[in-house]
Write a protein that holds these residues in place. Structure first.
Motif, PDB file in Angstrom:
ATOM      1  N   ASP A  71       4.607  11.463   4.569  1.00  0.00           N
ATOM      2  CA  ASP A  71       3.031  11.731   4.300  1.00  0.00           C
ATOM      3  C   ASP A  71       2.872  12.703   3.255  1.00  0.00           C
ATOM      4  O   ASP A  71       2.539  13.993   3.520  1.00  0.00           O
ATOM      5  N   ILE A  72       3.235  12.252   2.044  1.00  0.00           N
ATOM      6  CA  ILE A  72       3.108  13.333   0.902  1.00  0.00           C
ATOM      7  C   ILE A  72       2.524  12.181  -0.260  1.00  0.00           C
ATOM      8  O   ILE A  72       2.889  11.147  -0.259  1.00  0.00           O
ATOM      9  N   GLU A  73       1.957  12.969  -1.122  1.00  0.00           N
ATOM     10  CA  GLU A  73       1.755  12.255  -2.581  1.00  0.00           C
ATOM     11  C   GLU A  73       2.608  12.088  -3.512  1.00  0.00           C
ATOM     12  O   GLU A  73       2.723  11.338  -4.296  1.00  0.00           O
ATOM     13  N   HIS A  74       3.767  13.169  -3.598  1.00  0.00           N
ATOM     14  CA  HIS A  74       4.625  13.129  -4.744  1.00  0.00           C
ATOM     15  C   HIS A  74       5.800  13.769  -4.114  1.00  0.00           C
ATOM     16  O   HIS A  74       5.781  14.592  -3.256  1.00  0.00           O
TER      17      HIS A  74
ATOM     18  N   ASP B 160       0.995  -1.273   0.038  1.00  0.00           N
ATOM     19  CA  ASP B 160      -0.056  -0.116   0.010  1.00  0.00           C
ATOM     20  C   ASP B 160       1.035   1.527  -0.111  1.00  0.00           C
ATOM     21  O   ASP B 160       0.604   2.093   1.090  1.00  0.00           O
ATOM     22  N   ILE B 161       1.741   1.290  -0.897  1.00  0.00           N
ATOM     23  CA  ILE B 161       2.638   2.344  -1.246  1.00  0.00           C
ATOM     24  C   ILE B 161       3.039   2.946  -2.424  1.00  0.00           C
ATOM     25  O   ILE B 161       2.569   1.978  -3.436  1.00  0.00           O
ATOM     26  N   HIS B 162       3.433   4.147  -2.667  1.00  0.00           N
ATOM     27  CA  HIS B 162       3.918   4.609  -4.069  1.00  0.00           C
ATOM     28  C   HIS B 162       5.396   4.615  -3.509  1.00  0.00           C
ATOM     29  O   HIS B 162       5.802   5.205  -2.572  1.00  0.00           O
ATOM     30  N   VAL B 163       6.269   4.233  -4.520  1.00  0.00           N
ATOM     31  CA  VAL B 163       7.558   4.333  -4.466  1.00  0.00           C
ATOM     32  C   VAL B 163       8.281   5.039  -5.428  1.00  0.00           C
ATOM     33  O   VAL B 163       8.085   5.104  -6.824  1.00  0.00           O
ATOM     34  N   ALA B 164       9.056   6.170  -4.948  1.00  0.00           N
ATOM     35  CA  ALA B 164      10.111   6.823  -5.831  1.00  0.00           C
ATOM     36  C   ALA B 164      11.571   5.929  -5.814  1.00  0.00           C
ATOM     37  O   ALA B 164      12.181   6.392  -5.164  1.00  0.00           O
TER      38      ALA B 164
ATOM     39  N   GLY C 118      10.108  24.705   5.716  1.00  0.00           N
ATOM     40  CA  GLY C 118       9.892  24.528   7.133  1.00  0.00           C
ATOM     41  C   GLY C 118       8.838  23.432   7.483  1.00  0.00           C
ATOM     42  O   GLY C 118       7.876  23.725   8.519  1.00  0.00           O
ATOM     43  N   PHE C 119       8.673  22.359   6.401  1.00  0.00           N
ATOM     44  CA  PHE C 119       7.757  21.349   6.939  1.00  0.00           C
ATOM     45  C   PHE C 119       8.450  20.128   6.482  1.00  0.00           C
ATOM     46  O   PHE C 119       9.068  19.622   5.433  1.00  0.00           O
ATOM     47  N   ASN C 120       8.156  19.228   7.547  1.00  0.00           N
ATOM     48  CA  ASN C 120       8.817  18.070   7.524  1.00  0.00           C
ATOM     49  C   ASN C 120       7.768  16.876   7.618  1.00  0.00           C
ATOM     50  O   ASN C 120       7.272  16.492   8.648  1.00  0.00           O
ATOM     51  N   PRO C 121       7.582  16.478   6.395  1.00  0.00           N
ATOM     52  CA  PRO C 121       6.315  15.294   6.370  1.00  0.00           C
ATOM     53  C   PRO C 121       6.850  13.676   6.630  1.00  0.00           C
ATOM     54  O   PRO C 121       6.367  12.806   6.297  1.00  0.00           O
ATOM     55  N   LEU C 122       8.164  13.557   7.213  1.00  0.00           N
ATOM     56  CA  LEU C 122       8.595  12.437   7.393  1.00  0.00           C
ATOM     57  C   LEU C 122       7.660  11.648   8.196  1.00  0.00           C
ATOM     58  O   LEU C 122       7.339  11.920   9.468  1.00  0.00           O
ATOM     59  N   HIS C 123       7.454  10.377   7.927  1.00  0.00           N
ATOM     60  CA  HIS C 123       6.621   9.384   8.926  1.00  0.00           C
ATOM     61  C   HIS C 123       7.570   8.598   9.581  1.00  0.00           C
ATOM     62  O   HIS C 123       7.338   8.286  10.887  1.00  0.00           O
ATOM     63  N   ARG C 124       8.501   7.940   8.837  1.00  0.00           N
ATOM     64  CA  ARG C 124       9.542   7.032   9.599  1.00  0.00           C
ATOM     65  C   ARG C 124      10.596   6.616   8.468  1.00  0.00           C
ATOM     66  O   ARG C 124      10.484   6.887   7.271  1.00  0.00           O
ATOM     67  N   ILE C 125      11.610   6.278   9.280  1.00  0.00           N
ATOM     68  CA  ILE C 125      12.836   5.694   8.485  1.00  0.00           C
ATOM     69  C   ILE C 125      12.554   4.036   8.645  1.00  0.00           C
ATOM     70  O   ILE C 125      12.462   3.587   9.814  1.00  0.00           O
TER      71      ILE C 125
ATOM     72  N   LEU D 240       1.437   0.570   4.555  1.00  0.00           N
ATOM     73  CA  LEU D 240       1.928   1.984   4.837  1.00  0.00           C
ATOM     74  C   LEU D 240       0.819   2.962   4.451  1.00  0.00           C
ATOM     75  O   LEU D 240       1.139   3.763   4.326  1.00  0.00           O
ATOM     76  N   ASN D 241      -0.341   2.264   4.075  1.00  0.00           N
ATOM     77  CA  ASN D 241      -1.529   3.326   3.832  1.00  0.00           C
ATOM     78  C   ASN D 241      -1.236   4.342   2.989  1.00  0.00           C
ATOM     79  O   ASN D 241      -1.602   5.364   2.985  1.00  0.00           O
ATOM     80  N   GLY D 242      -0.922   4.015   1.688  1.00  0.00           N
ATOM     81  CA  GLY D 242      -0.980   4.780   0.799  1.00  0.00           C
ATOM     82  C   GLY D 242       0.489   5.940   0.750  1.00  0.00           C
ATOM     83  O   GLY D 242       0.275   6.641  -0.022  1.00  0.00           O
ATOM     84  N   ARG D 243       1.307   5.848   1.853  1.00  0.00           N
ATOM     85  CA  ARG D 243       2.051   6.712   1.823  1.00  0.00           C
ATOM     86  C   ARG D 243       3.594   6.586   0.617  1.00  0.00           C
ATOM     87  O   ARG D 243       3.452   5.417  -0.105  1.00  0.00           O
ATOM     88  N   LEU D 244       4.249   7.542   0.465  1.00  0.00           N
ATOM     89  CA  LEU D 244       5.411   7.580  -0.587  1.00  0.00           C
ATOM     90  C   LEU D 244       6.669   7.126   0.332  1.00  0.00           C
ATOM     91  O   LEU D 244       6.908   7.743   1.381  1.00  0.00           O
ATOM     92  N   VAL D 245       7.322   6.287  -0.430  1.00  0.00           N
ATOM     93  CA  VAL D 245       8.634   5.606  -0.164  1.00  0.00           C
ATOM     94  C   VAL D 245       9.570   6.177  -0.903  1.00  0.00           C
ATOM     95  O   VAL D 245       9.612   5.885  -2.126  1.00  0.00           O
TER      96      VAL D 245
END
Length: 399
Positions: free
Chosen positions: A376-379, A8-12, A388-395, A57-62
């Motif tokens: 926690d982003i789409e692209h 359940d991910i999108h992968v760059a 000034g925004f940090n969308p990191l969910h986890r490493i 991972l509920n649709g998150r970007l990796v």
């Protein structure tokens, strides 16, 4: 580790293919023994992986975990006072007379114990880890004597025992001319820099050798002597080059097959062509450009023309770039230098890995080390776009 599927991910993937960012929608990553076993669209998952344990991972970007390929995060003291002095109208000379500039950092670093250097660096490491970085290059260069240079490299190595991070060290003894050698830089190179490099190598403290080729630092001939010793020791080289003027440092670096040339605001077309032929990475450092309020921008169009890979780093240091945010550096690269978000993302993943000579990181591909950042982003362009925004969910590091 147990075999695992990330679903359940999108992968760059950042792999070199026809898709920007190597982007795979609705993807799955198979991890085995701390490596990527497979990555692709979920509906193409091979049968042999179907029974592996799944983590949604509920649709998150990796993306690949980020790499900061140029920092000076081990040092003593800080230079906030001279920052304030300059903004209150003090000249560079006045700041220097008051003990400011690199001299103040050298003094503070020499007066710091090994443990103080480690403890001082850890908050900077922590800030970087919170932004999805798992690999940090750390330079010496604020000791400028034998024992302090060695202590800086020891402190850098010790960071790995305190945090879940990979540290790559660069010996930067040819960073500045200490006061005691200000009238005889050749003697400093011969009697301090080169013997310290050999001692550091014997102690297993050096992964690469760096230098500062500039009018306020060292000449190409002096750097060439250091690079010659690096070659004898089997160590790769890199170079601070063409930051304030063009002394031909990049060409020198290219002749020595350098991993990277860094800063390069004054790099000309001949220099760009030289590093293109040598396969050298151009490391863009917008933090120093911003802090020093420079106006000469790196030749991004020429780098594109000659297909020179570009990396981006924080250049975290106490003077010209007191910045720990690689996400901000990505935004600066785009906003100040008109790099694209794709170039910025390549600059902190695949090209940053190349700038450090790392073959196992930088992309999400079969056989690569499983070091991933979940956002926690789409692209992936959002990482450069936001300020000034940090969308990191986890490493994820081969968990």
């Amino acid at each position: 580790m147990a075999n695992k599927l990330l679903t359940d991910i999108h992968v760059a993937t950042m792999a070199q293919n026809d898709l920007p960012y190597g982007l795979v929608k609705n993807a799955t990553i198979a991890m085995q023994d701390n490596e990527i076993a497979w990555v692709g669209a979920s509906d193409g998952l091979p049968d042999k992986y179907q029974t592996w344990a799944k983590t949604s991972l509920n649709g998150r970007l990796v993306t690949p975990a980020l790499i900061d390929c140029h920092t000076h995060i081990v040092f003593g003291g800080n230079r906030a006072n001279e920052f304030e002095m300059r903004l209150n109208g003090a000249s560079y000379e006045e700041v220097a007379r008051a003990g400011g500039g690199i001299v103040s950092t050298v003094k503070a670093t020499r007066n710091s114990t090994l443990e103080e250097l480690v403890q001082g660096a850890l908050p900077r490491v922590d800030a970087m880890l919170k932004e999805g970085i798992t690999t940090i290059e750390v330079k010496s260069g604020y000791g400028l004597d034998v024992e302090t240079e060695l202590n800086m490299l020891r402190a850098a190595r010790m960071l790995e025992s305190h945090r879940d991070v990979r540290i790559i060290t660069s010996f930067l003894g040819a960073h500045a001319i200490p006061d005691e050698y200000k009238d005889n830089s050749d003697t400093y190179i011969r009697d301090i820099c080169i013997p310290t490099l050999k001692a550091a190598h014997n102690e297993g403290l050096v992964d690469a050798v760096d230098g500062f080729c500039e009018g306020i630092a060292f000449t190409p001939d002096q750097i060439a002597k250091v690079f010659g010793v690096a070659k004898d020791l089997g160590l790769p080289v890199k170079l601070h080059a063409e930051q304030l003027s063009n002394l031909g440092g990049a060409k020198l670096a290219a002749q020595h097959g350098a991993l990277s040339v860094d800063h390069i605001e004054y790099l000309d077309e001949d220099g760009v062509e030289a590093i293109a032929k040598s396969g050298t990475i151009a490391v863009i450092l917008p933090g120093a450009f911003y802090t020093l309020r420079e106006t000469q921008k790196p030749p991004i169009k020429l780098l594109r023309k000659y297909k020179v890979p570009m990396a981006i780093a924080t250049d975290c240091n106490p003077g010209s770039s007191p910045m720990t945010s690689l996400l901000l550096a990505m935004n600066m690269g785009c906003t100040l230098f008109k790099m694209t978000p794709l170039e910025a993302m390549q600059g902190v993943t695949v090209n940053a890995a190349k700038a450090l000579g790392l073959n196992d990181l930088g992309t999400i591909e079969t056989g690569k080390t499983a070091e991933l950042a979940v956002w926690d982003i789409e692209h992936p362009a959002e990482l450069s776009y936001r300020i000034g925004f940090n969308p990191l969910h986890r490493i994820i590091r081969g968990e």
